[in-house]
Design an enzyme around this catalytic site. Structure first.
Site, PDB file in Angstrom:
ATOM      1  N   LYS A 111       0.144   3.046   8.428  1.00  0.00           N
ATOM      2  CA  LYS A 111      -0.246   2.383   7.180  1.00  0.00           C
ATOM      3  C   LYS A 111      -1.343   1.361   7.423  1.00  0.00           C
ATOM      4  CE  LYS A 111       3.678   3.276   4.249  1.00  0.00           C
ATOM      5  NZ  LYS A 111       4.856   2.823   3.549  1.00  0.00           N
ATOM      6  N   LYS A 194       1.999  15.059   6.640  1.00  0.00           N
ATOM      7  CA  LYS A 194       3.101  15.197   5.670  1.00  0.00           C
ATOM      8  C   LYS A 194       2.582  14.974   4.251  1.00  0.00           C
ATOM      9  CE  LYS A 194       4.660  10.481   5.447  1.00  0.00           C
ATOM     10  NZ  LYS A 194       5.618   9.446   5.434  1.00  0.00           N
ATOM     11  N   LYS A 197       2.363  10.288  -1.134  1.00  0.00           N
ATOM     12  CA  LYS A 197       1.760   9.719  -2.340  1.00  0.00           C
ATOM     13  C   LYS A 197       0.372   9.189  -2.024  1.00  0.00           C
ATOM     14  CE  LYS A 197       6.418   8.083  -3.121  1.00  0.00           C
ATOM     15  NZ  LYS A 197       7.357   7.002  -3.156  1.00  0.00           N
TER      16      LYS A 197
HETATM   17  P1  TYM Z   1       9.820   6.812   0.553  1.00  0.00           P
HETATM   18  O1  TYM Z   1       9.908   6.125  -0.767  1.00  0.00           O
HETATM   19  O2  TYM Z   1       8.473   6.931   1.180  1.00  0.00           O
HETATM   20  O3  TYM Z   1      10.422   8.276   0.466  1.00  0.00           O
HETATM   21  C1  TYM Z   1      11.697   8.551  -0.091  1.00  0.00           C
HETATM   22  C2  TYM Z   1      12.347   9.682   0.658  1.00  0.00           C
HETATM   23  O4  TYM Z   1      11.509  10.839   0.662  1.00  0.00           O
HETATM   24  C3  TYM Z   1      11.372  11.348   1.984  1.00  0.00           C
HETATM   25  N1  TYM Z   1      10.034  11.945   2.144  1.00  0.00           N
HETATM   26  C4  TYM Z   1       9.819  13.176   2.610  1.00  0.00           C
HETATM   27  N2  TYM Z   1      10.658  14.146   3.053  1.00  0.00           N
HETATM   28  C5  TYM Z   1      10.121  15.316   3.444  1.00  0.00           C
HETATM   29  N3  TYM Z   1       8.788  15.573   3.424  1.00  0.00           N
HETATM   30  C6  TYM Z   1       7.898  14.646   3.014  1.00  0.00           C
HETATM   31  N4  TYM Z   1       6.600  14.924   2.995  1.00  0.00           N
HETATM   32  C7  TYM Z   1       8.405  13.381   2.588  1.00  0.00           C
HETATM   33  N5  TYM Z   1       7.836  12.245   2.113  1.00  0.00           N
HETATM   34  C8  TYM Z   1       8.840  11.388   1.843  1.00  0.00           C
HETATM   35  C9  TYM Z   1      11.532  10.126   2.888  1.00  0.00           C
HETATM   36  O5  TYM Z   1      11.929  10.486   4.188  1.00  0.00           O
HETATM   37  C10 TYM Z   1      12.604   9.343   2.154  1.00  0.00           C
HETATM   38  O6  TYM Z   1      13.890   9.793   2.520  1.00  0.00           O
HETATM   39  N6  TYM Z   1      11.380   3.283   3.723  1.00  0.00           N
HETATM   40  C11 TYM Z   1      11.814   4.286   2.772  1.00  0.00           C
HETATM   41  C12 TYM Z   1      12.627   3.733   1.632  1.00  0.00           C
HETATM   42  C13 TYM Z   1      13.837   2.957   2.025  1.00  0.00           C
HETATM   43  C14 TYM Z   1      15.055   3.511   2.509  1.00  0.00           C
HETATM   44  C15 TYM Z   1      15.932   2.400   2.655  1.00  0.00           C
HETATM   45  C16 TYM Z   1      15.465   4.799   2.816  1.00  0.00           C
HETATM   46  C17 TYM Z   1      13.997   1.616   1.902  1.00  0.00           C
HETATM   47  N7  TYM Z   1      15.262   1.283   2.283  1.00  0.00           N
HETATM   48  C18 TYM Z   1      17.247   2.576   3.107  1.00  0.00           C
HETATM   49  C19 TYM Z   1      16.778   4.976   3.285  1.00  0.00           C
HETATM   50  C20 TYM Z   1      17.641   3.880   3.441  1.00  0.00           C
HETATM   51  C21 TYM Z   1      10.583   4.935   2.172  1.00  0.00           C
HETATM   52  O7  TYM Z   1       9.512   4.358   2.144  1.00  0.00           O
HETATM   53  O8  TYM Z   1      10.828   6.139   1.596  1.00  0.00           O
END
Ligand code: TYM
Length: 331
Positions: A111, A194, A197
């Protein structure tokens, strides 16, 4: 009963990677596990600069979580900032995780490299500590996430173990649960990155709210390779990233392995169309439920309030336990 927690950020629109990597498994797990799912608006502040935006996206994401089938009577769906214990335990976690550990997080490195020359908040660096608090607050056994979150769950485990070692058994040590198919959905235009967004191209990222025409166009234009011949359609991530990424998606949507999904195909065109059509069929009912839910924001707000009340009950007890274990002076 197994306790599950996982969260998603209200930054940008939800995409197919989020759904196949995480959300779909949240929905599937809700009936035999005790599940908590958070919309982590405080995490979004690491990159938010304009007023009003996060709140709107939070409500829309609430609608999406119910639209994918999370049942408000079964699953606890809440907004992170409605449960102040997240920020409170977040600080305790910042003091439990080291600077060196945070420096090794690949997501931070990615990032910041994309934001070169721009404002990089301290929150972007300490973010995994807040994520650790999100997880630990709910005595979580399982964290269903996509593959990109593996490292963050690992640091959470280390933090829980370290805290227990310093202050006595206090926290449950969680495990990441990564799906067999869909754990890493790739960008359709750049199948070595991957789907995200913040990807470079819109056409590589399939949004949950894209209309059928847009989805089909994105799949038809997906990058593959120039192989021909009877075994051109095969699952080989290193040699054929584009085709393998399509097979991964088709497999995840149809609940098969990528190898099974490849059977019967010899041409890329047909694979692209069939994968696009399978995604359209999967998303159509979700999209119509989403539209219905968005037409009643007051009801959505009410549902999220119920979730916050339930979440606070669990979170406040864990925070109390942590403060007591440390031996902070009771108020
Ligand atoms: P975030 O908001 O980026 O994504 C949410 C979930 O989507 C999954 N994901 C993907 N899985 C497969 N292929 C992809 N291309 C892909 N892009 C996103 C992510 O693995 C995630 O499960 N840090 C986390 C949010 C968070 C969180 C937590 C997650 C904050 N606190 C506690 C679990 C437990 C995040 O930015 O996810």
């Amino acid at each position: 009963m197994t306790r599950v927690l996982s969260c998603i950020q209200p930054t940008g629109d939800v995409h197919l990677g989020n759904y196949l990597g995480a959300l779909r498994n949240w929905e599937r797990g809700q009936h035999d596990k005790d599940v908590f799912h958070g919309i982590v608006d405080l995490h979004a502040l690491t990159v938010t600069e304009q007023p009003g935006v996060v709140g709107e996206r939070t409500l829309a994401l609430g609608a999406m979580l119910f639209a994918i089938g999370l049942d408000p009577n079964v699953a606890t769906v809440f907004v992170q900032s409605h449960v102040p214990e997240h920020a409170q335990l977040g600080w305790v976690m910042e003091c439990t995780i080291s600077y060196g550990e945070l420096s090794r997080m690949t997501q931070f490195k990615d990032k910041t490299s994309k934001r070169e020359g721009q404002f990089i908040s301290a929150g972007l660096f300490s973010y995994p500590a807040l994520q650790a608090a999100d997880i630990i607050l709910y005595d979580t056994d399982e964290v269903p996430v996509g593959d990109d979150q593996r490292q963050h769950v690992e640091i959470t485990r280390d933090a829980a173990i370290r805290f227990n070692h310093r202050f006595g058994e206090t926290f449950v040590v969680p495990d990441a649960v990564i799906p067999a198919a869909g754990a890493r959905v790739m960008d359709l235009q750049d199948p070595t990155s991957k789907m995200s967004k913040s990807g470079d191209t819109d056409s590589g990222c399939v949004m949950m709210l894209d209309d059928p025409k847009a989805i089909m166009k994105k799949f038809k234009r997906a990058v593959t390779d120039s192989d021909t011949g009877p075994d051109a359609v095969r699952y080989d991530v290193a040699a054929k990233p584009g085709v393998s990424s399509l097979l991964d998606i088709l497999a995840a949507v149809t609940d098969r392995t990528p190898q099974q999904a490849a059977e019967g195909y010899s041409q890329y065109g047909k694979l692209k169309v069939d994968t696009g059509e399978a995604v359209v069929a999967m998303l159509e009912p979700i999209q119509s439920r989403y539209d219905e839910l968005m037409s009643d924001p007051a009801e959505l707000t009410r549902l999220l309030q119920i979730g916050a009340d339930r979440a606070r009950e669990v979170a406040s007890a864990t925070l109390r336990r942590a403060y007591d274990a440390i031996g902070l002076l009771p108020s």
